[in-house]
Scaffold this motif. Structure first.
Motif, PDB file in Angstrom:
ATOM      1  N   TYR A  83       0.806  -1.222   0.000  1.00 28.90           N
ATOM      2  CA  TYR A  83       0.000   0.000   0.000  1.00 28.90           C
ATOM      3  C   TYR A  83       0.839   1.271   0.000  1.00 28.90           C
ATOM      4  O   TYR A  83       0.294   2.374  -0.124  1.00 28.90           O
ATOM      5  N   GLN A  84       2.179   1.130   0.065  1.00 26.91           N
ATOM      6  CA  GLN A  84       3.024   2.325   0.104  1.00 26.91           C
ATOM      7  C   GLN A  84       4.440   1.973  -0.320  1.00 26.91           C
ATOM      8  O   GLN A  84       4.969   0.924   0.063  1.00 26.91           O
ATOM      9  N   ALA A  85       5.069   2.862  -1.071  1.00 23.14           N
ATOM     10  CA  ALA A  85       6.477   2.695  -1.434  1.00 23.14           C
ATOM     11  C   ALA A  85       7.355   2.994  -0.219  1.00 23.14           C
ATOM     12  O   ALA A  85       6.934   3.704   0.707  1.00 23.14           O
ATOM     13  N   ALA A  86       8.561   2.468  -0.216  1.00 30.99           N
ATOM     14  CA  ALA A  86       9.478   2.666   0.910  1.00 30.99           C
ATOM     15  C   ALA A  86       9.852   4.136   1.092  1.00 30.99           C
ATOM     16  O   ALA A  86       9.996   4.602   2.211  1.00 30.99           O
ATOM     17  N   GLU A  87       9.998   4.837  -0.008  1.00 33.28           N
ATOM     18  CA  GLU A  87      10.328   6.263  -0.002  1.00 33.28           C
ATOM     19  C   GLU A  87       9.412   6.959  -1.005  1.00 33.28           C
ATOM     20  O   GLU A  87       9.049   6.365  -2.017  1.00 33.28           O
ATOM     21  N   PRO A  88       9.042   8.210  -0.767  1.00 26.37           N
ATOM     22  CA  PRO A  88       8.135   8.901  -1.687  1.00 26.37           C
ATOM     23  C   PRO A  88       8.615   8.949  -3.139  1.00 26.37           C
ATOM     24  O   PRO A  88       7.814   8.944  -4.058  1.00 26.37           O
ATOM     25  N   ASP A  89       9.922   8.950  -3.342  1.00 25.46           N
ATOM     26  CA  ASP A  89      10.451   9.057  -4.701  1.00 25.46           C
ATOM     27  C   ASP A  89      11.041   7.741  -5.223  1.00 25.46           C
ATOM     28  O   ASP A  89      11.763   7.733  -6.217  1.00 25.46           O
ATOM     29  N   VAL A 103       7.314   2.047 -12.167  1.00 24.50           N
ATOM     30  CA  VAL A 103       8.681   1.729 -12.567  1.00 24.50           C
ATOM     31  C   VAL A 103       9.635   2.186 -11.473  1.00 24.50           C
ATOM     32  O   VAL A 103       9.344   3.114 -10.722  1.00 24.50           O
ATOM     33  N   CYS A 104      10.779   1.533 -11.405  1.00 24.53           N
ATOM     34  CA  CYS A 104      11.813   1.947 -10.460  1.00 24.53           C
ATOM     35  C   CYS A 104      12.298   3.341 -10.874  1.00 24.53           C
ATOM     36  O   CYS A 104      12.695   3.549 -12.013  1.00 24.53           O
ATOM     37  N   ALA A 105      12.252   4.283  -9.945  1.00 25.88           N
ATOM     38  CA  ALA A 105      12.664   5.649 -10.250  1.00 25.88           C
ATOM     39  C   ALA A 105      14.162   5.737 -10.542  1.00 25.88           C
ATOM     40  O   ALA A 105      14.598   6.639 -11.249  1.00 25.88           O
ATOM     41  N   GLN A 106      14.938   4.789 -10.049  1.00 24.67           N
ATOM     42  CA  GLN A 106      16.390   4.845 -10.244  1.00 24.67           C
ATOM     43  C   GLN A 106      16.821   4.292 -11.598  1.00 24.67           C
ATOM     44  O   GLN A 106      17.672   4.866 -12.257  1.00 24.67           O
ATOM     45  N   CYS A 107      16.240   3.163 -12.032  1.00 22.89           N
ATOM     46  CA  CYS A 107      16.740   2.534 -13.272  1.00 22.89           C
ATOM     47  C   CYS A 107      15.670   2.333 -14.343  1.00 22.89           C
ATOM     48  O   CYS A 107      15.981   1.870 -15.434  1.00 22.89           O
ATOM     49  N   GLY A 108      14.414   2.671 -14.045  1.00 21.68           N
ATOM     50  CA  GLY A 108      13.346   2.552 -15.029  1.00 21.68           C
ATOM     51  C   GLY A 108      12.789   1.159 -15.210  1.00 21.68           C
ATOM     52  O   GLY A 108      11.996   0.926 -16.121  1.00 21.68           O
ATOM     53  N   ALA A 109      13.156   0.211 -14.358  1.00 20.58           N
ATOM     54  CA  ALA A 109      12.646  -1.160 -14.476  1.00 20.58           C
ATOM     55  C   ALA A 109      11.130  -1.187 -14.276  1.00 20.58           C
ATOM     56  O   ALA A 109      10.612  -0.571 -13.343  1.00 20.58           O
ATOM     57  N   HIS A 110      10.437  -1.907 -15.148  1.00 16.81           N
ATOM     58  CA  HIS A 110       8.998  -2.117 -14.971  1.00 16.81           C
ATOM     59  C   HIS A 110       8.800  -2.994 -13.742  1.00 16.81           C
ATOM     60  O   HIS A 110       9.437  -4.039 -13.602  1.00 16.81           O
ATOM     61  N   LEU A 111       7.909  -2.570 -12.855  1.00 13.94           N
ATOM     62  CA  LEU A 111       7.624  -3.309 -11.627  1.00 13.94           C
ATOM     63  C   LEU A 111       6.236  -3.919 -11.651  1.00 13.94           C
ATOM     64  O   LEU A 111       6.025  -5.026 -11.192  1.00 13.94           O
ATOM     65  N   GLY A 112       5.274  -3.178 -12.156  1.00 14.26           N
ATOM     66  CA  GLY A 112       3.874  -3.594 -12.163  1.00 14.26           C
ATOM     67  C   GLY A 112       2.992  -2.381 -12.379  1.00 14.26           C
ATOM     68  O   GLY A 112       3.351  -1.473 -13.135  1.00 14.26           O
ATOM     69  N   HIS A 113       1.867  -2.342 -11.678  1.00 15.14           N
ATOM     70  CA  HIS A 113       0.922  -1.232 -11.804  1.00 15.14           C
ATOM     71  C   HIS A 113       0.415  -0.830 -10.425  1.00 15.14           C
ATOM     72  O   HIS A 113       0.471  -1.621  -9.486  1.00 15.14           O
ATOM     73  N   VAL A 114      -0.077   0.381 -10.316  1.00 12.75           N
ATOM     74  CA  VAL A 114      -0.660   0.852  -9.064  1.00 12.75           C
ATOM     75  C   VAL A 114      -2.125   1.186  -9.319  1.00 12.75           C
ATOM     76  O   VAL A 114      -2.482   1.757 -10.351  1.00 12.75           O
ATOM     77  N   PHE A 115      -2.964   0.778  -8.362  1.00 12.26           N
ATOM     78  CA  PHE A 115      -4.414   0.971  -8.454  1.00 12.26           C
ATOM     79  C   PHE A 115      -4.902   1.687  -7.200  1.00 12.26           C
ATOM     80  O   PHE A 115      -4.263   1.621  -6.148  1.00 12.26           O
ATOM     81  N   GLU A 116      -6.042   2.328  -7.304  1.00 14.58           N
ATOM     82  CA  GLU A 116      -6.584   3.095  -6.177  1.00 14.58           C
ATOM     83  C   GLU A 116      -7.659   2.302  -5.435  1.00 14.58           C
ATOM     84  O   GLU A 116      -8.702   2.836  -5.067  1.00 14.58           O
ATOM     85  N   ASP A 117      -7.383   1.024  -5.188  1.00 11.51           N
ATOM     86  CA  ASP A 117      -8.344   0.188  -4.460  1.00 11.51           C
ATOM     87  C   ASP A 117      -7.670  -0.550  -3.295  1.00 11.51           C
ATOM     88  O   ASP A 117      -8.082  -1.623  -2.891  1.00 11.51           O
ATOM     89  N   GLY A 118      -6.634   0.056  -2.743  1.00  5.41           N
ATOM     90  CA  GLY A 118      -5.895  -0.553  -1.642  1.00  5.41           C
ATOM     91  C   GLY A 118      -6.430  -0.123  -0.288  1.00  5.41           C
ATOM     92  O   GLY A 118      -7.367   0.668  -0.180  1.00  5.41           O
ATOM     93  N   PRO A 119      -5.821  -0.639   0.769  1.00  2.20           N
ATOM     94  CA  PRO A 119      -6.272  -0.339   2.131  1.00  2.20           C
ATOM     95  C   PRO A 119      -5.776   1.023   2.630  1.00  2.20           C
ATOM     96  O   PRO A 119      -4.929   1.654   2.010  1.00  2.20           O
ATOM     97  N   ALA A 120      -6.310   1.439   3.768  1.00  2.00           N
ATOM     98  CA  ALA A 120      -5.816   2.624   4.467  1.00  2.00           C
ATOM     99  C   ALA A 120      -4.387   2.329   4.904  1.00  2.00           C
ATOM    100  O   ALA A 120      -4.032   1.165   5.086  1.00  2.00           O
ATOM    101  N   PRO A 121      -3.532   3.271   5.039  1.00  2.00           N
ATOM    102  CA  PRO A 121      -3.839   4.695   5.027  1.00  2.00           C
ATOM    103  C   PRO A 121      -3.748   5.352   3.643  1.00  2.00           C
ATOM    104  O   PRO A 121      -4.157   6.500   3.495  1.00  2.00           O
ATOM    105  N   THR A 122      -3.239   4.670   2.624  1.00  2.00           N
ATOM    106  CA  THR A 122      -3.025   5.321   1.331  1.00  2.00           C
ATOM    107  C   THR A 122      -4.140   5.083   0.323  1.00  2.00           C
ATOM    108  O   THR A 122      -4.321   5.883  -0.593  1.00  2.00           O
ATOM    109  N   GLY A 123      -4.850   3.956   0.450  1.00  2.17           N
ATOM    110  CA  GLY A 123      -5.858   3.602  -0.544  1.00  2.17           C
ATOM    111  C   GLY A 123      -5.252   3.083  -1.837  1.00  2.17           C
ATOM    112  O   GLY A 123      -5.947   2.879  -2.826  1.00  2.17           O
ATOM    113  N   LEU A 124      -3.931   2.844  -1.838  1.00  2.00           N
ATOM    114  CA  LEU A 124      -3.246   2.380  -3.041  1.00  2.00           C
ATOM    115  C   LEU A 124      -2.936   0.886  -2.963  1.00  2.00           C
ATOM    116  O   LEU A 124      -2.780   0.327  -1.879  1.00  2.00           O
ATOM    117  N   ARG A 125      -2.860   0.280  -4.128  1.00  2.00           N
ATOM    118  CA  ARG A 125      -2.424  -1.121  -4.250  1.00  2.00           C
ATOM    119  C   ARG A 125      -1.349  -1.178  -5.320  1.00  2.00           C
ATOM    120  O   ARG A 125      -1.641  -1.141  -6.504  1.00  2.00           O
TER     121      ARG A 125
END
Length: 137
Positions: free
Chosen positions: A78-84, A102-124
């Protein structure tokens, strides 16, 4: 940011990932935006304490404390380790509009993010196991 020079060509990335003992699907997932089959990834039901890093550049992406069972077949956070740590891009492939992670450092595809996750962010953050490397704490 890493001081190590990262690969540039497909051949260099393949050799780099092999040298890191990444699973065979890692190149297709991280460099070609492939997706592993649901319920097939090694981290989908993995619940040890630690951190999940980018398999390509070792950047810290997720803490295990933010991992949850979304029932979707891929490891979810539901949350990345660091905001960036994670960059986002619009993905219009496969006849739909999604947000690619994608990884902000090297551009690797990781997956997708959706807005149907749990609190506190609501992200998955729905990630491919092949794009991650776990480091036990």
């Amino acid at each position: 940011m890493s001081q190590t020079k990262l690969p540039q060509t497909d051949a260099e990335w393949r050799a780099w990932l092999i040298a890191k003992n990444a699973e065979p699907l890692a190149f297709e997932v991280t460099r070609r935006a492939a997706t592993e089959r649901p319920y097939s990834g090694k981290y989908e039901t993995h619940w040890e304490h630690g951190q999940y890093n980018c398999v390509c550049c070792d950047a810290k992406l997720f803490d295990s404390a933010t991992k949850f069972d979304a029932g979707c077949g891929w490891p979810s956070f539901y949350q990345a380790a660091e905001p960036d740590a994670i960059a986002q891009k619009v993905d219009r492939s496969h006849g739909m509009v999604r947000v690619e992670s994608v990884c902000a450092q090297c551009g690797a595809h990781l997956g997708h993010v959706f807005e149907d996750g749990p609190a506190p962010t609501g992200l998955r953050y729905c990630m491919n196991s092949a794009s991650l490397n776990f480091q036990k704490s």
